[in-house]
Motif scaffolding. Sequence first.
Motif, mmCIF file in Angstrom:
data_model
loop_
_atom_site.group_PDB
_atom_site.id
_atom_site.type_symbol
_atom_site.label_atom_id
_atom_site.label_comp_id
_atom_site.label_asym_id
_atom_site.label_seq_id
_atom_site.Cartn_x
_atom_site.Cartn_y
_atom_site.Cartn_z
ATOM 1 N N ARG A 26 21.916 9.030 22.374
ATOM 2 C CA ARG A 26 22.075 8.608 23.686
ATOM 3 C C ARG A 26 23.370 8.529 24.242
ATOM 4 O O ARG A 26 23.755 8.622 25.217
ATOM 5 C CB ARG A 26 21.655 6.884 23.357
ATOM 6 N N ALA A 27 24.340 8.842 23.223
ATOM 7 C CA ALA A 27 25.826 8.931 23.594
ATOM 8 C C ALA A 27 25.923 10.250 24.339
ATOM 9 O O ALA A 27 26.577 10.359 25.370
ATOM 10 C CB ALA A 27 26.700 9.179 22.185
ATOM 11 N N GLU A 28 25.286 11.213 23.768
ATOM 12 C CA GLU A 28 25.305 12.490 24.657
ATOM 13 C C GLU A 28 24.663 12.244 25.954
ATOM 14 O O GLU A 28 25.197 12.756 27.166
ATOM 15 C CB GLU A 28 24.482 13.388 23.961
ATOM 16 N N GLN A 29 23.621 11.614 26.255
ATOM 17 C CA GLN A 29 23.273 11.297 27.495
ATOM 18 C C GLN A 29 23.983 10.589 28.297
ATOM 19 O O GLN A 29 24.063 10.947 29.750
ATOM 20 C CB GLN A 29 21.751 10.389 27.549
ATOM 21 N N LEU A 30 24.591 9.749 28.083
ATOM 22 C CA LEU A 30 25.617 8.975 28.707
ATOM 23 C C LEU A 30 26.895 9.712 28.976
ATOM 24 O O LEU A 30 27.264 9.809 30.197
ATOM 25 C CB LEU A 30 26.245 7.711 27.675
ATOM 26 N N LEU A 31 27.429 10.573 28.358
ATOM 27 C CA LEU A 31 28.448 11.491 28.656
ATOM 28 C C LEU A 31 28.045 12.751 29.617
ATOM 29 O O LEU A 31 28.989 13.154 30.217
ATOM 30 C CB LEU A 31 28.795 12.191 27.183
ATOM 31 N N ALA A 32 26.629 12.818 29.624
ATOM 32 C CA ALA A 32 26.074 13.953 30.452
ATOM 33 C C ALA A 32 26.244 13.196 31.807
ATOM 34 O O ALA A 32 26.329 14.233 32.892
ATOM 35 C CB ALA A 32 24.670 14.400 30.097
ATOM 36 N N THR A 33 26.574 12.282 32.083
ATOM 37 C CA THR A 33 26.541 11.513 33.363
ATOM 38 C C THR A 33 28.054 11.522 34.026
ATOM 39 O O THR A 33 28.252 11.195 35.221
ATOM 40 C CB THR A 33 26.058 10.157 33.680
ATOM 41 N N THR A 34 28.774 12.132 33.249
ATOM 42 C CA THR A 34 30.206 11.965 33.781
ATOM 43 C C THR A 34 30.704 13.666 34.028
ATOM 44 O O THR A 34 30.130 14.537 33.853
ATOM 45 C CB THR A 34 31.180 11.712 32.567
ATOM 46 N N SER A 35 31.887 13.828 34.318
ATOM 47 C CA SER A 35 32.423 15.150 34.800
ATOM 48 C C SER A 35 32.842 15.667 33.563
ATOM 49 O O SER A 35 33.232 16.945 33.594
ATOM 50 C CB SER A 35 33.651 14.937 35.650
ATOM 51 N N TRP A 36 32.938 15.039 32.279
ATOM 52 C CA TRP A 36 33.655 15.850 30.998
ATOM 53 C C TRP A 36 32.395 16.450 30.681
ATOM 54 O O TRP A 36 31.251 16.220 30.660
ATOM 55 C CB TRP A 36 33.749 14.751 29.998
ATOM 56 N N SER A 37 32.646 17.818 30.284
ATOM 57 C CA SER A 37 31.697 18.786 29.511
ATOM 58 C C SER A 37 31.298 18.321 28.179
ATOM 59 O O SER A 37 32.174 18.638 27.359
ATOM 60 C CB SER A 37 32.069 20.256 29.744
ATOM 61 N N CYS A 38 30.627 17.869 27.844
ATOM 62 C CA CYS A 38 30.237 17.290 26.615
ATOM 63 C C CYS A 38 28.543 17.581 25.902
ATOM 64 O O CYS A 38 27.963 17.675 26.717
ATOM 65 C CB CYS A 38 30.211 15.869 26.202
ATOM 66 N N HIS A 39 28.667 17.910 24.664
ATOM 67 C CA HIS A 39 27.509 18.295 24.079
ATOM 68 C C HIS A 39 27.186 17.230 22.894
ATOM 69 O O HIS A 39 28.098 16.507 22.763
ATOM 70 C CB HIS A 39 27.288 19.869 23.510
#
Length: 78
Positions: A26-39
């Motif tokens: 879920r944290a990965e899903q939240l971060l995917a909505t931002t401009s930060w490139s996160c996995h």
Amino acid sequence: MPDQITRRDWLLAAIQREPGPITTGRAEQLLATTSWSCHRNTARKDLRALTRRGALRPVDTDGRRAYQTTITGEDVRP
């Protein structure tokens, strides 16, 4: 000067708006909505860092690691 927010601070604010424990996925899903490139690994590291900071605490949900907030508010850094 506009307010600067770090990825981890943004994630903590997003977690505080979630209704229950947060998983790495879920944290990965939240971060995917931002401009930060996160996995997934970045999300995992951020959750662990927020735990070390005292903003989150680990809990077991159905045998899986999840995290809950320990505080409320804008800034949790000492």
